[in-house]
Enzyme design. Sequence first.
Site, PDB file in Angstrom:
ATOM      1  N   ARG A 193       0.827  -1.225   0.000  1.00 39.08           N
ATOM      2  CA  ARG A 193       0.000   0.000   0.000  1.00 39.08           C
ATOM      3  C   ARG A 193       0.856   1.268   0.000  1.00 39.08           C
ATOM      4  O   ARG A 193       0.542   2.255   0.676  1.00 39.08           O
ATOM      5  CB  ARG A 193      -0.965   0.020   1.202  1.00 39.08           C
ATOM      6  N   SER A 266     -10.909  -0.984   2.446  1.00 44.46           N
ATOM      7  CA  SER A 266     -10.244  -1.169   3.744  1.00 44.46           C
ATOM      8  C   SER A 266      -9.958   0.195   4.359  1.00 44.46           C
ATOM      9  O   SER A 266      -9.367   1.049   3.698  1.00 44.46           O
ATOM     10  CB  SER A 266      -8.907  -1.883   3.565  1.00 44.46           C
ATOM     11  N   GLU A 361      -5.920   3.707   5.854  1.00 39.00           N
ATOM     12  CA  GLU A 361      -5.457   3.471   4.489  1.00 39.00           C
ATOM     13  C   GLU A 361      -5.853   4.602   3.532  1.00 39.00           C
ATOM     14  O   GLU A 361      -5.043   5.006   2.701  1.00 39.00           O
ATOM     15  CB  GLU A 361      -6.018   2.130   3.988  1.00 39.00           C
TER      16      GLU A 361
HETATM   17  N1  EPU Z   1     -10.663 -11.581   9.329  1.00 32.39           N
HETATM   18  C1  EPU Z   1     -11.220 -11.428  10.580  1.00 32.39           C
HETATM   19  N2  EPU Z   1     -12.366 -10.696  10.690  1.00 32.39           N
HETATM   20  C2  EPU Z   1     -12.974 -10.122   9.622  1.00 32.39           C
HETATM   21  C3  EPU Z   1     -12.417 -10.303   8.343  1.00 32.39           C
HETATM   22  C4  EPU Z   1     -11.240 -11.008   8.217  1.00 32.39           C
HETATM   23  O1  EPU Z   1     -10.703 -11.932  11.569  1.00 32.39           O
HETATM   24  O2  EPU Z   1     -14.004  -9.454   9.802  1.00 32.39           O
HETATM   25  C5  EPU Z   1      -9.412 -12.345   9.184  1.00 32.39           C
HETATM   26  C6  EPU Z   1      -9.714 -13.688   8.540  1.00 32.39           C
HETATM   27  O3  EPU Z   1      -9.065 -14.705   9.207  1.00 32.39           O
HETATM   28  C7  EPU Z   1      -9.151 -13.562   7.147  1.00 32.39           C
HETATM   29  C8  EPU Z   1      -8.022 -12.548   7.339  1.00 32.39           C
HETATM   30  O4  EPU Z   1      -8.487 -11.678   8.382  1.00 32.39           O
HETATM   31  O5  EPU Z   1      -8.711 -14.773   6.655  1.00 32.39           O
HETATM   32  C9  EPU Z   1      -7.748 -11.741   6.118  1.00 32.39           C
HETATM   33  O6  EPU Z   1      -8.969 -11.231   5.616  1.00 32.39           O
HETATM   34  P1  EPU Z   1      -9.145 -10.847   4.075  1.00 32.39           P
HETATM   35  O7  EPU Z   1      -8.669 -11.916   3.211  1.00 32.39           O
HETATM   36  O8  EPU Z   1     -10.516 -10.318   3.857  1.00 32.39           O
HETATM   37  O9  EPU Z   1      -8.055  -9.704   3.859  1.00 32.39           O
HETATM   38  P2  EPU Z   1      -7.721  -8.374   4.628  1.00 32.39           P
HETATM   39  O10 EPU Z   1      -6.300  -8.437   5.031  1.00 32.39           O
HETATM   40  O11 EPU Z   1      -8.713  -8.053   5.680  1.00 32.39           O
HETATM   41  C10 EPU Z   1      -6.839  -7.326   2.412  1.00 32.39           C
HETATM   42  C11 EPU Z   1      -6.925  -6.025   1.672  1.00 32.39           C
HETATM   43  C12 EPU Z   1      -8.237  -5.946   0.907  1.00 32.39           C
HETATM   44  C13 EPU Z   1      -8.323  -7.131  -0.045  1.00 32.39           C
HETATM   45  C14 EPU Z   1      -8.253  -8.422   0.787  1.00 32.39           C
HETATM   46  C15 EPU Z   1      -8.304  -9.688  -0.041  1.00 32.39           C
HETATM   47  C16 EPU Z   1      -5.654  -4.458   3.033  1.00 32.39           C
HETATM   48  C17 EPU Z   1      -5.675  -3.250   3.895  1.00 32.39           C
HETATM   49  N3  EPU Z   1      -6.830  -4.911   2.606  1.00 32.39           N
HETATM   50  O12 EPU Z   1      -7.847  -7.303   3.416  1.00 32.39           O
HETATM   51  O13 EPU Z   1      -8.192  -4.787   0.124  1.00 32.39           O
HETATM   52  O14 EPU Z   1      -9.522  -7.119  -0.796  1.00 32.39           O
HETATM   53  O15 EPU Z   1      -6.991  -8.411   1.513  1.00 32.39           O
HETATM   54  O16 EPU Z   1      -7.082  -9.934  -0.635  1.00 32.39           O
HETATM   55  O17 EPU Z   1      -4.573  -4.958   2.754  1.00 32.39           O
HETATM   56  C18 EPU Z   1      -8.777  -2.493   0.080  1.00 32.39           C
HETATM   57  O18 EPU Z   1      -7.581  -2.237   0.143  1.00 32.39           O
HETATM   58  O19 EPU Z   1      -9.641  -1.564   0.011  1.00 32.39           O
HETATM   59  C19 EPU Z   1      -9.226  -3.867   0.162  1.00 32.39           C
HETATM   60  C20 EPU Z   1     -10.512  -4.194   0.249  1.00 32.39           C
END
Ligand code: EPU
Length: 366
Positions: A193, A266, A361
């Site tokens: 990012r 995010s 972010e």
């Molecule tokens: N999780 C929780 N609670 C929740 C959601 C997720 O505990 O409410 C845990 C789960 O175990 C899950 C892990 O967090 O497996 C990761 O969740 P997720 O795959 O949804 O990814 P994220 O790290 O929360 C990032 C990006 C998203 C992108 C997703 C999918 C950032 C800041 N965000 O989210 O990007 O879509 O990965 O690859 O890195 C964005 O930047 O606007 C965005 C949506």
Amino acid sequence: MGNEIFKNGRILRKRRNADLEKNGMLRHDVDLYMLNTLKIKAKAKDFFTIGSEADLLSLYNLCKRENFNKQGKKIFALGEGSNTVFAGREVDALIVKINLKGRYLVNHDNEYVWVDVAAGELFRDFVLWTCENGFSGLENLAAIYGTVGAAPVQNIGAYGCEVRDCIDSVRYFDLNDGQFYTVSAEECKFAYRYSVFKYQDGSKIITNVIFKLKKNFVFNDSYEALAKSFANVKKTDITPLLVAKKVTEIRNGKLPDPRKFGNCGSFFKNPVISKEHYNNLKAIYDDMVAFEDGDNMKISAAWLIERCGFKGKKINNVGMYPKQALILVNYGVENIGYIISYAEEIIKTVKLKFDIDLVPEPHYVY
Ligand code: EPU
């Protein structure tokens, strides 16, 4: 999207803003509601739309004439407003709306194609176009809001892919000297990012991104949920378009549609902490979600937020989305202060409970 007025997920009416169609002129008191997906009600004191490269030269002359540099006036290049928080009712920064359009196939060899895309194109439309043409590399980034020009700024990423994986170079206009420059992907210094464009003063305006895409499809199955969803599909049947469709399905299942519920994706970055800090926390919270990040650990911000009780918790019409705790939703806030204080409450609580600093972010624009 952008011209609908929503309340609690219902379209109330559509509106038009003729101002947005006038390029190359300075305008005042422009309504920003339609220009940000978080659906914040704000006005830009000063607003300029770029529809062509000639408009950039007009902007350069205007900044010189008005002495914006010396006045310390901030400049903010606005794409779709999908990663932007207008942090006051009246925004002081000069808002420069980028309406540059066009995509050109500039080169190809046996393995790759190079496509030059103007900054104002919608990223999701471009990704779909690459997939429909069988070009590979961006399919895991399907259905992401925002413009092409905004994509390299914070090196958008999802489902095991970051946009830097497909960027050859970035062209920008520099308001300091009125010249165009092209920088290589390496010079962009991409990281999670982050790029050199992320915290600059607004004087470097991205005009084009040159993408390098593969002619032969290679499935990036590093994200577990995506790989699983193709478990029963024959490898040879998988195409970029099929991946893009699946990613869109997964995203739609987890993330709120900004046309219905104001949000900017995010709201926080996933924080990085030392292994020692991580081990201390893991001894207490054995379900903590974390990933190796060089010598450090990247912690799931969504998990931290959920653990602090904010998932689905609404205060003053603001809340973290019930299906993904990382998405802050504006359920119809009149006062931006409620959004800022909700985010600050999360930062404070996470710090107290885990001694971890959460960093927002999106860009806050004042
Ligand atoms: N999780 C929780 N609670 C929740 C959601 C997720 O505990 O409410 C845990 C789960 O175990 C899950 C892990 O967090 O497996 C990761 O969740 P997720 O795959 O949804 O990814 P994220 O790290 O929360 C990032 C990006 C998203 C992108 C997703 C999918 C950032 C800041 N965000 O989210 O990007 O879509 O990965 O690859 O890195 C964005 O930047 O606007 C965005 C949506």
